[in-house]
Design a protein around this motif. Structure first.
Motif: not given
Length: 467
Positions: A27-54
């Motif tokens: 679910q997490l991978a699909d949600g992030l993938r959809d956000a990237i493909r829809s343009g909600r997350l744009t190229a070059g955007t820094r992602m939260p660290s795995t510790r922060v996001l978890s």
């Protein structure tokens, strides 16, 4: 929902349904993938660290690491020096309400076979290959050149085919063309005697032959591939086959049939080998090209349609020496040669290793989509028999006699789900069993799950057996 607790990372809207049967990491991978493909997350955007996001999502860090790893393998994320992860440059898929100047797509979920993941086309790598190729090519290449292709492009294709498919590929016998479809059309103008095709087989090849004045002889296919005995009895002198992954059943031509087919192709007879998706295999060992065993009796066909994009219209033939002049002449009369720009870019892309890297990335991506489709089919359409899942980018589902396939397809279209029935693959569609050909390379796992679930609901509404 997650919001990043750091100032250097974006706030992310990611919803996880803990009551769903789908694993949270998916679910997490699909949600992030959809956000990237829809343009909600744009190229070059820094992602939260795995510790922060978890912590934000109240899930284990290992779950986030797994989701990030999947998206990195798919090319949606990139890891950078210093440990940060950023969004990669991928094609954005417009959401409803954006780009009003473009027609809204007819389908929300498209199971049409024959296409790779179009959003993963390696745009930047292709542009680099184009620039490098243009910097090195002589100006004379932009004129009217040999219709069968630039020497450098034919040499690069020959090297690739020898290396990966065991093809005996002399660059002088390579003809570059506008996809395998044009290759079939060119051959139709050069062949003598009756032509046989597999039944079932790829419907477009049959139509191309008919358009060029050839009424192909249908030869049945069974669990071992094309019936060579029936081929011999047909009187055909040319056989168009898909031995590595029969289209559409997915059957691999057995060793015994390979021997029989090569023995059939004595002087005066010819095999046309369409090696349309041999780059992808999952549950079986690789199968070498027939052409590598008998290059004087086999015309080898391939293209980038299943690997890069059908829109490129890049294909190739490796032709026996006795046919090469006729095929070259047919290509010259057809269009005087394929696009020099595309040849330059593809030649450089092959030679630089970019094509190999792209294929490796796709081989990591497609198994998850294939698994999602198999799981969804077993859950929602268990009455279907799955064929051809061991390789390629599509599979065939055959249903019991009487299954309402036409009604299912019609209702699916009304639900904005695109399906391709099996019947057109048969020389006589009335004899075809109820079935579908489902492509899975150009749909996400979440789309696959939602689409097949809807098909299951439609089937139950139509009174077909199911859960």
């Amino acid at each position: 929902m997650a919001t990043s607790g750091t100032s250097s990372a974006p706030e992310l809207l990611v919803e996880l349904d803990r009551d769903s049967k789908r694993p949270l990491h998916r679910q997490l991978a699909d949600g992030l993938r959809d956000a990237i493909r829809s343009g909600r997350l744009t190229a070059g955007t820094r992602m939260p660290s795995t510790r922060v996001l978890s912590a934000d999502l109240e899930v284990s860090r290992r779950l986030v690491v797994e989701a990030y790893g999947q998206l990195t393998a798919e090319g949606f994320l990139h890891s950078h020096q210093g440990g940060c992860t950023r969004v990669a440059a991928v094609e954005a898929v417009p959401t409803s309400g954006t780009r009003p100047d473009r027609a809204h797509p007819r389908f929300d979920i498209d199971f049409a076979p024959g296409s790779p993941d179009l959003a993963s086309f390696p745009r930047q790598a292709w542009l680099r290959a184009m620039r490098q190729g243009l910097a090195e090519i002589e100006s004379s290449a932009f004129g009217y050149v040999a219709p069968h292709g630039l020497p450098a492009a034919r040499a690069a294709v020959a090297d690739y085919l020898q290396r990966t498919r065991g093809v005996v590929a002399d660059p002088r016998l390579v003809v570059l063309c506008s996809g395998a479809t044009q290759a079939v059309a060119l051959l139709a103008r050069c062949l003598d005697g009756p032509v046989a095709t597999e039944d079932p087989g790829f419907w477009l090849h049959r139509m191309v032959l008919q358009h060029n004045g050839i009424d192909p002889l249908p030869i049945p296919v069974d669990g071992n591939g094309i019936d060579v005995g029936a081929l011999a009895a047909s009187g055909a002198t040319t056989a168009l086959t898909t031995p590595a992954h029969q289209s559409p059943t997915g059957v691999v031509l057995s060793a015994a049939r390979r021997t029989e087919l090569l023995e059939w192709a004595q002087p005066g007879r010819l095999i046309v080998e369409d090696d349309y998706d041999a780059e992808y295999r999952y549950d079986r060992a690789p199968v070498g090209a027939l052409q590598g065993v008998a290059p004087d009796r086999v015309v080898y066909l391939g293209s980038t349609s299943k690997t890069l994009a059908p829109g490129l219209r890049i294909g190739w033939m490796v032709v026996p020496a006795h046919l090469i002049e006729r095929v070259r002449a047919a290509k010259g009369l057809a269009d005087t040669g394929s696009s020099v720009m595309d040849q330059i870019a593809f030649s450089q892309f092959l030679s630089s290793g970019g094509y190999d890297r792209h294929l490796r990335q796709m081989r990591r991506r497609y198994p998850a989509r294939r698994a999602a489709l198999l799981t969804a089919l077993s859950r929602h359409l268990p009455q279907g028999e799955v064929l051809g899942a061991a390789a390629g980018v599509h599979l065939t589902v055959r249903f019991p006699a009487g299954f309402p396939i036409e009604e299912l397809t019609r209702h699916a279209t009304e639900s904005r789900i695109r399906l391709e029935p099996l019947a057109p693959c048969y020389a006589d569609p009335a004899t075809a069993p109820p079935g579908l050909i489902l492509g899975y390379a150009n749909v996400t796992e979440s789309q696959i799950a939602a689409g097949v679930e809807q098909l299951g609901r439609i089937a139950r509404h139509l009174g077909a057996a199911g859960p």
